[in-house]
Structures are given as C-alpha cells and as structure tokens.
Design a protein around this motif. Structure first.
Motif: not given
Length: 87
Positions: A40-46, A67-71, A24-32, A82-86
């Motif tokens: 399963d968010l494998s390969g998702a763009d967060l 990238d740039g996600a707030c956790l 899924r394309d969730l770039r800039g999504a508000d997931l607060r 695994s293999l995620s870009n953080l």
C-alpha cells in the motif's frame, strides 16, 4: 528499512510484499527490481523514483505522486493508480 525524507533511498532488489508504505517520502528512490506486490503506497511521493523492472502486482498507488518516475519494464498488473499523478 526506509529512510524517509532521503532523496537517495535505496530499496533496489528488495522485497516489500504487502508492506504498509502509505504516505512515504520516496522521492528519487532507487526501487529497481524491488518487489512491491500488494503493498500500500497510497499518497506516497515517488517523484523521480527509479522503478525499472519493479514488480507492482496489485500494489495500491492511490493518490501517489509519480512525476518523472521511471516505470520502464515494471509489472503493474492489477495495480491501482486511482487519482495518481503520472506526469
């Protein structure tokens, strides 16, 4: 419902336990405070997504872009990054 491709997707305070959200394309999504346990968010763009205080218990994030996600305050127990870009 997820609005794919929208930089303003708002899933804050919602529950998606065990959801199939692969690629899924969730770039800039508000997931607060979203509950994404065992999803399963494998390969998702967060990239740039706000996951502040979200529940990601047992969530699969293989090859996800965070990238740039707030956790901040997110519960990531047993989450698979695994293999995620953080960066």
């Amino acid at each position: 419902m997820v609005d794919e491709g929208s930089a303003r997707t708002d899933l804050s305070f919602s529950s998606h336990i065990g959801a199939d959200m692969r690629g899924r394309d969730l770039r800039g999504a508000d997931l607060r405070r979203a509950i994404l346990d065992a999803a399963d968010l494998s390969g998702a763009d967060l990239s740039g997504a706000d996951l502040t205080n979200a529940s990601l218990r047992g969530t699969i994030l293989k090859k996800a872009a965070l990238d740039g996600a707030c956790l901040e305050g997110a519960d990531c127990r047993k989450a698979n990054f695994s293999l995620s870009n953080l960066q």
